[in-house]
Motif scaffolding. Structure first.
Motif, PDB file in Angstrom:
ATOM      1  N   PRO A   1      20.494 -17.680   0.837  1.00 61.15           N
ATOM      2  CA  PRO A   1      18.896 -17.689   1.364  1.00 61.15           C
ATOM      3  C   PRO A   1      18.412 -18.666   0.393  1.00 61.15           C
ATOM      4  O   PRO A   1      18.487 -18.526  -0.838  1.00 61.15           O
ATOM      5  CB  PRO A   1      18.465 -16.399   1.236  1.00 61.15           C
ATOM      6  N   GLY A   2      17.647 -19.546   0.988  1.00 62.89           N
ATOM      7  CA  GLY A   2      16.717 -20.648   0.024  1.00 62.89           C
ATOM      8  C   GLY A   2      17.677 -21.723  -0.351  1.00 62.89           C
ATOM      9  O   GLY A   2      16.812 -22.551  -1.034  1.00 62.89           O
ATOM     10  N   ALA A   3      18.953 -21.755  -0.145  1.00 66.95           N
ATOM     11  CA  ALA A   3      19.649 -23.028  -0.543  1.00 66.95           C
ATOM     12  C   ALA A   3      19.611 -24.122   0.575  1.00 66.95           C
ATOM     13  O   ALA A   3      19.066 -23.954   1.569  1.00 66.95           O
ATOM     14  CB  ALA A   3      21.173 -22.641  -0.374  1.00 66.95           C
ATOM     15  N   PRO A   4      19.555 -25.436  -0.173  1.00 67.32           N
ATOM     16  CA  PRO A   4      19.785 -26.443   1.109  1.00 67.32           C
ATOM     17  C   PRO A   4      20.608 -26.520   1.824  1.00 67.32           C
ATOM     18  O   PRO A   4      21.954 -25.929   1.723  1.00 67.32           O
ATOM     19  CB  PRO A   4      19.614 -27.653  -0.047  1.00 67.32           C
ATOM     20  N   GLU A   5      20.679 -26.907   3.043  1.00 69.79           N
ATOM     21  CA  GLU A   5      21.416 -27.048   4.131  1.00 69.79           C
ATOM     22  C   GLU A   5      22.715 -27.872   3.628  1.00 69.79           C
ATOM     23  O   GLU A   5      22.319 -29.056   3.262  1.00 69.79           O
ATOM     24  CB  GLU A   5      21.254 -27.563   5.309  1.00 69.79           C
ATOM     25  N   PRO A   6      23.504 -27.551   3.374  1.00 70.24           N
ATOM     26  CA  PRO A   6      24.825 -28.347   2.793  1.00 70.24           C
ATOM     27  C   PRO A   6      25.222 -29.341   3.663  1.00 70.24           C
ATOM     28  O   PRO A   6      25.758 -30.444   3.204  1.00 70.24           O
ATOM     29  CB  PRO A   6      25.888 -27.296   2.370  1.00 70.24           C
ATOM     30  N   PHE A   7      25.409 -29.191   4.879  1.00 70.71           N
ATOM     31  CA  PHE A   7      26.058 -29.912   5.904  1.00 70.71           C
ATOM     32  C   PHE A   7      25.483 -29.810   7.400  1.00 70.71           C
ATOM     33  O   PHE A   7      25.212 -28.572   7.639  1.00 70.71           O
ATOM     34  CB  PHE A   7      27.636 -29.607   5.785  1.00 70.71           C
ATOM     35  N   ASN A   8      25.294 -30.669   8.158  1.00 71.76           N
ATOM     36  CA  ASN A   8      24.697 -30.569   9.503  1.00 71.76           C
ATOM     37  C   ASN A   8      25.898 -31.412  10.475  1.00 71.76           C
ATOM     38  O   ASN A   8      25.864 -32.422  10.469  1.00 71.76           O
ATOM     39  CB  ASN A   8      23.450 -31.427   9.571  1.00 71.76           C
ATOM     40  N   SER A   9      26.493 -30.047  11.139  1.00 69.90           N
ATOM     41  CA  SER A   9      27.614 -30.706  11.798  1.00 69.90           C
ATOM     42  C   SER A   9      27.263 -31.409  13.078  1.00 69.90           C
ATOM     43  O   SER A   9      28.175 -32.363  13.778  1.00 69.90           O
ATOM     44  CB  SER A   9      28.529 -29.461  12.235  1.00 69.90           C
ATOM     45  N   ALA A  10      26.122 -31.053  13.684  1.00 68.99           N
ATOM     46  CA  ALA A  10      25.707 -31.927  14.733  1.00 68.99           C
ATOM     47  C   ALA A  10      25.486 -33.280  14.296  1.00 68.99           C
ATOM     48  O   ALA A  10      25.595 -34.418  15.389  1.00 68.99           O
ATOM     49  CB  ALA A  10      24.510 -31.334  15.386  1.00 68.99           C
ATOM     50  N   THR A  11      24.725 -33.593  13.232  1.00 65.98           N
ATOM     51  CA  THR A  11      24.703 -35.014  12.868  1.00 65.98           C
ATOM     52  C   THR A  11      26.014 -35.590  12.445  1.00 65.98           C
ATOM     53  O   THR A  11      26.112 -36.903  12.953  1.00 65.98           O
ATOM     54  CB  THR A  11      23.714 -34.970  11.511  1.00 65.98           C
ATOM     55  N   GLN A  12      26.869 -34.836  11.970  1.00 64.60           N
ATOM     56  CA  GLN A  12      28.196 -35.806  11.709  1.00 64.60           C
ATOM     57  C   GLN A  12      28.680 -36.299  13.284  1.00 64.60           C
ATOM     58  O   GLN A  12      29.307 -37.060  13.294  1.00 64.60           O
ATOM     59  CB  GLN A  12      29.321 -34.604  11.374  1.00 64.60           C
ATOM     60  N   GLN A  13      28.653 -35.225  14.118  1.00 67.05           N
ATOM     61  CA  GLN A  13      29.053 -35.643  15.618  1.00 67.05           C
ATOM     62  C   GLN A  13      28.347 -36.744  16.195  1.00 67.05           C
ATOM     63  O   GLN A  13      28.948 -37.794  16.529  1.00 67.05           O
ATOM     64  CB  GLN A  13      29.105 -34.366  16.397  1.00 67.05           C
ATOM     65  N   ALA A  14      26.896 -36.847  15.985  1.00 62.30           N
ATOM     66  CA  ALA A  14      26.345 -37.797  16.517  1.00 62.30           C
ATOM     67  C   ALA A  14      26.393 -39.186  15.869  1.00 62.30           C
ATOM     68  O   ALA A  14      26.689 -40.288  16.306  1.00 62.30           O
ATOM     69  CB  ALA A  14      24.773 -37.436  16.106  1.00 62.30           C
ATOM     70  N   ILE A  15      26.585 -39.043  14.520  1.00 59.96           N
ATOM     71  CA  ILE A  15      26.882 -40.458  13.726  1.00 59.96           C
ATOM     72  C   ILE A  15      28.316 -40.913  14.095  1.00 59.96           C
ATOM     73  O   ILE A  15      28.248 -42.105  14.340  1.00 59.96           O
ATOM     74  CB  ILE A  15      26.749 -40.217  12.234  1.00 59.96           C
ATOM     75  N   GLY A  16      29.185 -39.965  13.992  1.00 62.57           N
ATOM     76  CA  GLY A  16      30.524 -40.573  14.375  1.00 62.57           C
ATOM     77  C   GLY A  16      30.563 -41.245  15.930  1.00 62.57           C
ATOM     78  O   GLY A  16      31.218 -42.062  16.105  1.00 62.57           O
ATOM     79  N   CYS A  17      30.136 -40.531  16.858  1.00 59.33           N
ATOM     80  CA  CYS A  17      30.165 -40.860  18.189  1.00 59.33           C
ATOM     81  C   CYS A  17      29.172 -42.157  18.498  1.00 59.33           C
ATOM     82  O   CYS A  17      29.589 -42.903  19.512  1.00 59.33           O
ATOM     83  CB  CYS A  17      29.722 -39.624  19.064  1.00 59.33           C
TER      84      CYS A  17
END
Length: 532
Positions: free
Chosen positions: A394-410
């Motif tokens: 709790p309180g940690a930065p989001e380490p990774f956003n998989s939806a953004t990974q998919q969006a940038i890739g596609c």
């Protein structure tokens, strides 16, 4: 935070799809420059220097810092580094063809150079992904090792969460639905279900907020980074990127050649490569690297008992893959099935884990046909997470956003494959990589993605550029490095290991990287992570 900056209260961070317009800022400009705005508003606003809104940094618990790899005895040192960290956010255009329209937010950090008298400039850093958070990357680099920490001696280290990630404006797509496959070989029926689920998620995500999701591109993130450069008042920006961060660096350098000072790109990803081409290259590199592991195991057959030659070891592992696929069994203490895919994953570990992976393979060999029950020790250690992402405190930065990974890739990939060609490509990879092929996953790629591909222009330039390839790596196969050099220039720096993004993780390589940023000079390579 430094006390010389006017600080604003920290706003709520990481809100999904948060948008802002610079109405207040434009109104303020109009009141000061009334006549000029009235006669030529576009020119006046366009030339205005972007502004970073510096704020109080988030406060992180010991639990968060320990989860980032900080040991308890180094917590005071980590706190001292965080005391120097400056945090802010900058507004950037959602669409750079409409630069004064809707804005989104990008979170930025700065760790000022320790030696301000000999300061060389600002060095932006990106950990890859796409979708990885770089907000605390300056802190991570300083805490990693003594050589890596020296980057902060003469450079302000600039971290940022790219649009779509962490404290920046993020999409509201949720995580892609990629549930675990049933144990044993993947059937065509199960693969079709996985394909249909992934294609449906792709379509839903792309339609959730097409203006924002469609603006999640490497080119837009490169333009965001240049606005950060301008807001920092820097004529030029140096850059260190890993994995997808190398693609970001190449695109940034092509768009803004005069805005780049020195650039080091580690574990180079080939620009413009498609999803299927990536999967094929990685599968071949994985099988190739297993041959090294097999030789290593054969030389230590007395300890592992897998074979006295590399060919014997390979045959043993293939037999294990078949045996566990025919009779998978559940490791009840970790909730993971032992099947051919698990065996193959043990065979694809990088050299840092060869000892434990060899022990795991030996355990699997000695327990063929065993009933469901607890996992053997090495198998438990290496497979215990079950492929799940680590828990974020709790309180940690989001380490990774998989939806953004998919969006940038596609958004950057023109392929929208049908099931039949996706299934055929998967079967071909299994046939061409008989030992490690089962370690790979079946993926629908960008099937169903409803937004058009936005293939950016790739430009070479004469600026200082080092492309770092790892001789035996599987995530970013070495051949991508000279191929990228042929496209954009620069010089190749070879790391003699199989560890993704290790250039700043080993002292000999890190010394070279730091020396390059300080002097512009570097030799042709380093040893990297040693083979055990």
């Amino acid at each position: 935070m430094t006390t010389t900056q006017a600080m604003n209260p920290s706003p709520a961070r990481g809100r999904p799809a948060r948008r802002r317009r610079l109405v207040a800022g434009i109104t303020g400009l109009a009141s000061v420059w009334g006549c000029l705005i009235a006669s030529s508003p576009a020119v006046a606003v366009e030339e205005a220097r972007p502004r970073i809104d510096w704020q109080e940094c988030p406060v992180y618990s010991d639990e968060v810092l320990l989860a980032r790899g900080i040991t308890e005895n180094r917590l005071p040192e980590a706190r001292a580094v965080l005391e120097r960290l400056e945090c802010g956010e900058i507004d950037v255009p959602l669409d750079y063809e409409d630069p004064h329209g809707e804005q989104v937010s990008v979170a930025v950090t700065r760790l000022p150079a320790e030696n301000q008298e000999r300061r060389l400039g600002s060095l932006a850093v990106n950990p890859g992904g796409p979708g990885g958070s770089g907000f605390l990357m300056p802190f991570d680099l300083v805490m990693r090792n003594e050589a890596s920490a020296r980057l902060d001696d003469r450079y302000d280290l600039i971290g940022f969460d790219p649009r779509g990630v962490g404290y920046s404006t993020t999409p509201d797509c949720g995580r892609p639905g990629r549930g675990p496959a049933a144990p044993g070989p993947l059937t065509e029926t199960a693969a079709r279900e996985m394909y249909d689920d992934a294609a449906a998620w792709n379509q839903a995500c792309g339609q959730t907020d097409p203006d924002f999701v469609g603006a999640l591109t490497t080119e837009n993130i490169a333009r965001d980074l240049d606005r950060v450069r301008r807001a920092l008042g820097e004529r030029k920006l140096s850059f260190f990127g890993v994995s997808w961060g190398t693609r970001l660096g190449v695109v940034y350098r092509g768009l803004f050649p005069r805005g780049v000072d020195r650039m080091f790109l580690d574990s180079v990803v080939l620009p413009g490569i498609t999803w299927d081409e990536t999967s094929e290259a990685r599968a071949a590199a994985t099988e190739r690297n297993f041959a090294r592991f097999a030789e290593w195991l054969a030389a230590r057959n007395a300890g592992y008992g897998l074979g006295t030659t590399a060919d014997e070891v390979a045959a043993t592992v293939q037999d294990l893959v078949r045996s566990y696929d025919q009779a998978p069994h559940l490791y009840t203490d970790i909730g993971v099935y032992g099947d051919g895919a698990l065996v193959a994953r043990m065979a694809t570990r990088d050299s840092r884990e060869w000892d434990r992976a060899g022990q795991a393979l030996a355990e699997l060999l000695s327990t063929v046909g065993a009933p469901d029950g607890p996992a053997p020790p090495a198998v438990r250690e290496l497979a215990g997470a079950g492929g799940r992402a680590p828990q974020v405190p709790p309180g940690a930065p989001e380490p990774f956003n998989s939806a953004t990974q998919q969006a940038i890739g596609c958004n950057g990939d023109p392929e929208r494959p049908a099931f039949e060609e996706t299934w055929a490509a998967y079967q071909e990879r299994l046939a061409e990589n008989p030992v490690t092929g089962r370690s790979g996953i079946f993926s629908a790629g960008c099937a169903g993605w409803p937004l058009p591909a936005q293939e950016g222009e790739l430009n070479a330039s004469r600026g200082s550029l080092v492309l770092s390839g790892h001789r035996w790596e599987t995530a970013a196969p070495y051949e991508w490095t000279p191929m990228t050099r042929a496209l954009v220039g620069g010089r190749v720096y070879t790391v003699g290991d199989d560890v993704h993004g290790s250039a700043l993780r080993t002292e000999d390589c890190a010394e070279d990287v730091v020396g390059y940023f300080e002097t512009g000079r570097i030799d042709r390579g380093c040893t990297g992570s040693p083979v055990p």
